[in-house]
Motif scaffolding. Structure first.
Motif, PDB file in Angstrom:
ATOM      1  N   ARG A 254     -20.800  36.165  90.903  1.00 58.77           N
ATOM      2  CA  ARG A 254     -21.500  34.682  90.981  1.00 58.77           C
ATOM      3  C   ARG A 254     -21.979  33.891  90.086  1.00 58.77           C
ATOM      4  N   LYS A 255     -22.946  34.994  89.686  1.00 56.62           N
ATOM      5  CA  LYS A 255     -24.482  34.698  88.803  1.00 56.62           C
ATOM      6  C   LYS A 255     -23.693  34.518  87.471  1.00 56.62           C
ATOM      7  N   LYS A 256     -22.993  35.404  86.584  1.00 56.63           N
ATOM      8  CA  LYS A 256     -22.789  34.727  85.423  1.00 56.63           C
ATOM      9  C   LYS A 256     -21.089  33.736  85.583  1.00 56.63           C
ATOM     10  N   GLU A 259     -23.247  30.831  85.220  1.00 55.23           N
ATOM     11  CA  GLU A 259     -24.156  30.738  84.461  1.00 55.23           C
ATOM     12  C   GLU A 259     -23.231  30.006  83.132  1.00 55.23           C
ATOM     13  N   GLU A 264     -23.753  24.543  89.713  1.00 53.37           N
ATOM     14  CA  GLU A 264     -23.664  24.503  90.064  1.00 53.37           C
ATOM     15  C   GLU A 264     -21.852  23.178  90.783  1.00 53.37           C
ATOM     16  N   GLN A 382     -24.982  44.122  94.227  1.00 54.04           N
ATOM     17  CA  GLN A 382     -25.621  42.670  95.035  1.00 54.04           C
ATOM     18  C   GLN A 382     -26.958  42.243  95.425  1.00 54.04           C
ATOM     19  N   GLU A 386     -30.204  41.077  92.703  1.00 55.46           N
ATOM     20  CA  GLU A 386     -30.902  40.249  92.788  1.00 55.46           C
ATOM     21  C   GLU A 386     -32.773  40.022  92.488  1.00 55.46           C
ATOM     22  N   PRO A 389     -32.831  40.093  88.449  1.00 54.24           N
ATOM     23  CA  PRO A 389     -31.653  38.766  87.556  1.00 54.24           C
ATOM     24  C   PRO A 389     -31.323  38.307  86.497  1.00 54.24           C
ATOM     25  N   GLU A 392     -26.711  41.534  83.904  1.00 53.96           N
ATOM     26  CA  GLU A 392     -25.334  40.925  84.289  1.00 53.96           C
ATOM     27  C   GLU A 392     -24.263  41.548  84.028  1.00 53.96           C
TER      28      GLU A 392
END
Length: 504
Positions: A254-256, A259, A264, A382, A386, A389, A392
């Motif tokens: 999700r994060k990568k 980004e 979003e 995960q 968190e 942060p 990646e």
């Protein structure tokens, strides 16, 4: 608002109302499916051999039909492949969905005239459900991309055969054909990297509004676009508003991914497989997936801890409980009977029935009795990310390292970072602590000094991609196992990493 978007809203409202009947009467819906498929298949070879004509209840079915996986039903599947009729379902299948990953090589899963609507309507209704909930239908006026396998089909026993995503590609509704990318010719390219280059060529100047695919392969698409343009995805595709995915847990990616996008966007998770389209996310605020109970599939659920017992408990939909890990077993109008698909699920809700995919029943580590499952390693990673942060990752997999010396064994995490932690030891300690919190058996082994703390082996960029390519599993619907109980995958990754380091 374009015509397609405008027309989709009343259709979405209609489908939503239609679904309420079975959502509010789930047990009755499943009983109706059970009665229908048993009756229709009673004169097939399988139905006669298992005395379907005498089956009236689920208890009768449990006595008559044992739980089996693909290998357990291989004799029947082979007869279907050889062109025989009336083996598992009346007549011959429309298609055979070819997929890999079993000990016997490729699997050939039948898709029948009765079961093909499940695959098509499941995906369609996932989008309509999203439209009904959010009111956003504008994505239907732009270009839609489905990163999938080749639609080229071959003949096996006189039956059209290919990858599920390629088969489904032949059934994309006509009103979406003009929006769909890539072109048929590009979609037919077998080599993933060559195909990806062509996909970028075809899409880079288009108004992409919906992108769908398995997250790691979508990330490869994004990475190439960003390298080619120097822009984030939001600037390349300013109207991109919906990401549809399935096949793997999204959280590690999700994060990568976001980004890379630079903003979003809404996302819809689906639960498709060659054996059926089982569930989809019908509410943006809820990660649970609505289990489709009226789509020709009868579900059974085995508590995961009993799966390898001789006579495991087989529960129906009205008997399940939230937050219990169940092996998923299906019987369907594709001619699959008490068939273990290999996935485990947990119910997040029973009003309505919603699930998350928690792992694979055969993908676990229990070299020391810990029985760590995929959901636990993904959640541990995960939670650790968190707390870090800036970290990646591209991909990871976990395997046991068994030492002959007492207390020297450990879990080895093979991780490809795109942005590694500045303090790998501290990151590893946090990861180990999170896994201890999630699995009491693992915690006991650590505190009892039976196992050392886990060890992270960073892999050079490109390791997972090159390994999957060497196995002929790059792109499409292929997935990297999150964990395994032996060293085969781990050693393959380490060997690939060594080759990359030698060439760097």
């Amino acid at each position: 608002m374009g015509v397609k978007a405008w027309l989709s809203k009343p259709l979405a409202a209609y489908v939503h109302r239609k679904h309420q009947a079975w959502i509010q009467n789930p047990v009755a819906a499943q009983q109706a499916v059970f009665d229908k498929i048993i009756k229709k298949a009673q004169h097939t070879a399988f139905g006669r051999e298992h005395r379907f004509s005498e089956i009236k209840t689920h208890a009768d079915f449990v006595k008559a039909v044992p739980v089996r996986d693909y290998e357990g039903l291989a004799d029947y599947f082979n007869r279907v492949k050889e062109g025989e009729s009336d083996i598992l379902w009346p007549g011959k299948p429309l298609y055979l969905a070819k997929t890999s990953g079993t000990t016997s090589g490729a699997k050939y899963i039948p898709i029948t005239k009765d079961s093909i609507p499940n695959h098509i309507n499941g995906a369609k209704d996932a989008l309509l459900s999203y439209i009904h909930e959010t009111g956003n239908a504008s994505f239907l006026d732009g270009k839609l991309i489905f990163l999938s396998g080749s639609p080229v089909l071959e003949q096996v026993g006189g039956i059209n055969t290919g990858r599920l995503s390629g088969i489904v590609n032949h059934h994309v509704p006509g009103y979406l054909r003009t929006n769909q990318l890539p072109s048929y010719e590009t979609n037919c390219i077998e080599d993933w990297e060559t195909k990806l280059d062509e996909i970028i060529e075809e899409t880079i100047e288009q108004d992409m509004t919906l992108i769908s695919g398995i997250p790691p392969w979508v990330q490869m698409y994004f990475d190439k676009l960003i390298r080619q343009t120097g822009k984030p995805i939001k600037d390349i595709f300013p109207n991109f508003s919906l990401f549809v995915y399935g096949g793997v847990n999204f959280e590690p990616y999700r994060k990568k991914l976001f980004e890379s996008i630079g903003k979003e966007v809404d996302s819809v998770e689906t639960f498709p497989a060659s054996e059926g389209f089982f569930a989809y996310q019908n509410e943006q605020h809820d990660k649970g997936l609505l289990l489709l109970l009226n789509a020709g599939i009868f579900y059974e659920f085995i508590p995961a801890g009993e799966y390898f017992n001789e006579n495991p408990t087989r529960l129906t939909i009205g008997e399940v409980e939230p937050n219990v890990n169940y092996a998923l077993v299906i019987s369907s109008n594709a001619g699959l009977w008490a068939y273990s698909i290999g996935d485990t699920v947990k119910f997040t809700s029973v009003k309505p029935y919603k699930v998350i995919v928690s792992g694979r029943i055969k993908h676990f580590i229990s070299a020391f009795g810990e029985h760590v499952i995929g959901e636990e390693v993904e959640k541990a990673m995960q939670r650790t990310m968190e707390k870090y942060p800036t970290v990646e990752l591209v991909e990871f997999s976990v395997a046991p390292y068994v030492s002959q010396d007492q207390g020297q064994s450990y879990h080895e995490w093979l991780v490809e970072f795109s942005n590694p932690p500045s303090d790998l030891d501290a990151f590893g300690k946090e990861l180990n602590m999170q896994l201890q919190k999630l699995n009491t058996y693992y915690d006991d082994l650590i505190t009892g000094h039976i196992l050392q703390d886990l060890q992270i082996k960073p892999l050079p960029m490109g390791t997972f991609r090159n390994y999957m390519k060497s196995q002929g599993k790059l792109g499409g619907q292929n997935k990297v196992p999150r964990l395994s109980n032996d060293r085969k995958l781990a050693e393959g990754l380490i060997e690939t990493a060594g080759i990359l380091n030698a060439n760097s």
